[in-house]
Design an enzyme around this catalytic site. Structure first.
Site, PDB file in Angstrom:
ATOM      1  N   ASP A 132     -16.071  -2.717  36.366  1.00 40.03           N
ATOM      2  CA  ASP A 132     -15.864  -1.460  35.621  1.00 40.03           C
ATOM      3  C   ASP A 132     -15.600  -1.738  34.149  1.00 40.03           C
ATOM      4  O   ASP A 132     -14.726  -1.116  33.532  1.00 40.03           O
ATOM      5  CB  ASP A 132     -14.684  -0.685  36.216  1.00 40.03           C
ATOM      6  CG  ASP A 132     -14.811  -0.434  37.705  1.00 40.03           C
ATOM      7  OD1 ASP A 132     -15.949  -0.369  38.203  1.00 40.03           O
ATOM      8  OD2 ASP A 132     -13.771  -0.314  38.379  1.00 40.03           O
ATOM      9  N   ARG A 174     -20.259   3.064  39.066  1.00 40.87           N
ATOM     10  CA  ARG A 174     -19.701   3.836  40.175  1.00 40.87           C
ATOM     11  C   ARG A 174     -18.817   4.929  39.577  1.00 40.87           C
ATOM     12  O   ARG A 174     -18.273   4.777  38.471  1.00 40.87           O
ATOM     13  CB  ARG A 174     -18.917   2.932  41.128  1.00 40.87           C
ATOM     14  CG  ARG A 174     -17.783   2.122  40.489  1.00 40.87           C
ATOM     15  CD  ARG A 174     -17.084   1.268  41.522  1.00 40.87           C
ATOM     16  NE  ARG A 174     -15.976   0.494  40.950  1.00 40.87           N
ATOM     17  CZ  ARG A 174     -15.090  -0.172  41.681  1.00 40.87           C
ATOM     18  NH1 ARG A 174     -15.182  -0.167  43.013  1.00 40.87           N
ATOM     19  NH2 ARG A 174     -14.113  -0.853  41.105  1.00 40.87           N
ATOM     20  N   ARG A 184     -17.975 -13.213  39.006  1.00 36.35           N
ATOM     21  CA  ARG A 184     -16.624 -13.412  39.545  1.00 36.35           C
ATOM     22  C   ARG A 184     -16.670 -14.022  40.950  1.00 36.35           C
ATOM     23  O   ARG A 184     -15.663 -14.017  41.666  1.00 36.35           O
ATOM     24  CB  ARG A 184     -15.831 -12.110  39.551  1.00 36.35           C
ATOM     25  CG  ARG A 184     -16.409 -11.007  40.415  1.00 36.35           C
ATOM     26  CD  ARG A 184     -15.581  -9.732  40.292  1.00 36.35           C
ATOM     27  NE  ARG A 184     -16.073  -8.695  41.173  1.00 36.35           N
ATOM     28  CZ  ARG A 184     -15.310  -7.972  41.981  1.00 36.35           C
ATOM     29  NH1 ARG A 184     -14.016  -8.177  42.015  1.00 36.35           N
ATOM     30  NH2 ARG A 184     -15.832  -7.038  42.741  1.00 36.35           N
ATOM     31  N   GLN A 216      -6.520  -5.355  35.762  1.00 32.13           N
ATOM     32  CA  GLN A 216      -7.200  -4.626  34.701  1.00 32.13           C
ATOM     33  C   GLN A 216      -6.607  -5.074  33.358  1.00 32.13           C
ATOM     34  O   GLN A 216      -5.383  -5.034  33.162  1.00 32.13           O
ATOM     35  CB  GLN A 216      -7.011  -3.119  34.873  1.00 32.13           C
ATOM     36  CG  GLN A 216      -7.581  -2.562  36.167  1.00 32.13           C
ATOM     37  CD  GLN A 216      -6.603  -2.598  37.330  1.00 32.13           C
ATOM     38  OE1 GLN A 216      -5.587  -3.279  37.285  1.00 32.13           O
ATOM     39  NE2 GLN A 216      -6.898  -1.831  38.366  1.00 32.13           N
ATOM     40  N   TYR A 226     -19.361  -4.266  38.530  1.00 34.31           N
ATOM     41  CA  TYR A 226     -19.879  -2.935  38.209  1.00 34.31           C
ATOM     42  C   TYR A 226     -19.858  -2.819  36.689  1.00 34.31           C
ATOM     43  O   TYR A 226     -18.832  -3.076  36.049  1.00 34.31           O
ATOM     44  CB  TYR A 226     -19.005  -1.842  38.815  1.00 34.31           C
ATOM     45  CG  TYR A 226     -18.697  -2.042  40.286  1.00 34.31           C
ATOM     46  CD1 TYR A 226     -19.472  -1.432  41.269  1.00 34.31           C
ATOM     47  CD2 TYR A 226     -17.635  -2.850  40.690  1.00 34.31           C
ATOM     48  CE1 TYR A 226     -19.194  -1.626  42.616  1.00 34.31           C
ATOM     49  CE2 TYR A 226     -17.349  -3.051  42.029  1.00 34.31           C
ATOM     50  CZ  TYR A 226     -18.127  -2.430  42.992  1.00 34.31           C
ATOM     51  OH  TYR A 226     -17.855  -2.628  44.325  1.00 34.31           O
ATOM     52  N   TRP A 269     -15.754   7.069  38.710  1.00 35.90           N
ATOM     53  CA  TRP A 269     -14.299   6.971  38.715  1.00 35.90           C
ATOM     54  C   TRP A 269     -13.682   8.366  38.643  1.00 35.90           C
ATOM     55  O   TRP A 269     -13.997   9.154  37.755  1.00 35.90           O
ATOM     56  CB  TRP A 269     -13.829   6.124  37.537  1.00 35.90           C
ATOM     57  CG  TRP A 269     -12.337   5.955  37.474  1.00 35.90           C
ATOM     58  CD1 TRP A 269     -11.475   5.779  38.504  1.00 35.90           C
ATOM     59  CD2 TRP A 269     -11.543   5.923  36.276  1.00 35.90           C
ATOM     60  NE1 TRP A 269     -10.181   5.640  38.037  1.00 35.90           N
ATOM     61  CE2 TRP A 269     -10.200   5.724  36.679  1.00 35.90           C
ATOM     62  CE3 TRP A 269     -11.835   6.041  34.911  1.00 35.90           C
ATOM     63  CZ2 TRP A 269      -9.142   5.652  35.757  1.00 35.90           C
ATOM     64  CZ3 TRP A 269     -10.798   5.950  33.995  1.00 35.90           C
ATOM     65  CH2 TRP A 269      -9.467   5.761  34.419  1.00 35.90           C
ATOM     66  N   THR A 300      -2.747  -0.021  33.057  1.00 33.67           N
ATOM     67  CA  THR A 300      -4.066  -0.274  32.464  1.00 33.67           C
ATOM     68  C   THR A 300      -4.099   0.088  30.984  1.00 33.67           C
ATOM     69  O   THR A 300      -4.513  -0.712  30.144  1.00 33.67           O
ATOM     70  CB  THR A 300      -5.153   0.499  33.228  1.00 33.67           C
ATOM     71  OG1 THR A 300      -5.189   0.038  34.584  1.00 33.67           O
ATOM     72  CG2 THR A 300      -6.515   0.266  32.602  1.00 33.67           C
TER      73      THR A 300
END
Length: 352
Positions: free
Chosen positions: A203, A264, A223, A153, A230, A266, A117
């Protein structure tokens, strides 16, 4: 389904230019550029990384790199020993200057393995006191063209330094667009985003930095799945009272009504001390956000994170039992000033 597909350079340029427009504004005042980047060879360098490499190590004063309109492909890394850089787009609009790359977490590296990532980032910022104005950062990784890559990612910008300012900047990607981080857990790194545009799906604003988004447009792509995405995934360290703050922003979407969560929690490597914080205040929230606005992340419950709202409005801001709200006293303690101040009284939000 609104997805980004970049099969050819011409496609990428038109798609990047057509989405997430930030309005034109007269040329910014400030020091004249010391270096000019121009793709056509009329400047000092034809690539952004070459201009960054030309900045003296240990630089102690603002060093402005002007970037003429064009699309500049290839990773850019701003090292820790080159602070005080300003990347200034010289076009009329942020869409006129695009700095981009196209790799994802699972993209194979030439020497073996994959990028991961952090390694996927189009631009990595380790130099403190950077300023970026009037340009676009993008990760052009084409998910549809690479079904063999499952770790998708794809970071447009990774920040790990302190005292960063982004003014009228666009951040384009899908999953993990903007990674606001610090150099180590427990180390505070502050970033201020003013009049910016950030888009993505999963995210797409995440990390453990202290980051203030002031009058920004946050756009959730569709998507075509449930959930559609999120907005945030904070990993704020428990020792840091300030994580992600959105104030006077607009949260809109191509995604269907009720299909996107505000965030959310992480926990990188299942770190129990990553007690993420996202606060959204005095902002417009579109119908893509459901009545239960926050989501668990695996076994980590959202109720244990530091999620809250204050005086938001719009069809996606309807109060419910699953929407923690700040009191006026709590809101006064969670403002751009308190988030950014630090021991050095940094206050970029008070500058013109």
């Amino acid at each position: 389904m609104r997805r980004r597909t970049f099969l050819h350079l011409s496609t990428s340029i038109s798609a990047v230019a057509a989405t997430g427009l930030v309005g034109a504004r007269p040329a910014l005042a400030g020091p004249r550029p010391r270096l000019i980047v121009a793709a056509d060879g009329t400047g000092d360098h034809t690539g952004v990384q070459a201009a960054v490499d030309a900045v003296p190590s240990g630089n102690t004063e603002p060093f402005v790199i002007g970037v003429r309109p064009g699309t500049y492909l290839g990773q850019v890394i701003i090292p820790a020993d080159k602070p005080y850089i300003e990347l200034r787009g010289l076009g009329r609009r942020p869409a006129d200057v695009v700095i981009a790359d196209d790799r994802a977490n699972g993209t194979p590296k030439p020497g073996g393995g994959t990028w991961g990532t952090s390694g996927s980032a189009s631009v990595t910022i380790d130099g403190a006191d950077l300023r970026a104005t009037n340009l676009t950062f993008a990760n052009l990784f084409d998910e549809a063209a690479h079904p063999e890559i499952t770790n998708r990612q794809a970071v447009a910008v990774l920040t790990r330094a302190d005292r960063l300012v982004f003014d009228r900047v666009r951040f384009l990607g899908n999953q993990d667009t903007l990674y606001v981080n610090s150099r180590a857990a427990g180390v505070v790194a502050r970033a201020y985003f003013r009049d910016c545009y950030v888009e993505g799906d999963v995210d797409f604003i995440f990390g453990r930095a202290t980051a203030v988004f002031d009058r920004c447009h946050i756009y959730s792509l569709d998507r075509a799945s449930t959930p559609a995405g999120y907005v945030t995934a904070p990993s704020t360290d428990i020792t840091n009272p300030y994580g992600l703050l959105f104030t006077r922003c607009r949260l809109t979407a191509a995604a269907p009504a009720g299909s996107v969560f505000l965030g959310r929690p992480w926990h990188p490597s299942n770190d129990p001390n990553a007690i993420g914080q996202t606060i959204i205040r005095e902002s417009f929230i579109g119908a893509h956000i459901p009545a239960t606005a926050w989501s668990d992340f695996g076994t980590w419950p959202w109720r244990d994170a530091r999620f809250a709202e204050y005086r938001n409005y719009g069809p996606g801001a309807a109060p419910s039992a699953d929407r923690p709200q700040l009191t006026p006293t709590e809101a006064a303690a969670h403002s751009p000033t308190t988030f950014l101040r630090g021991a050095d009284n940094w206050a970029p939000h008070l500058c013109p």
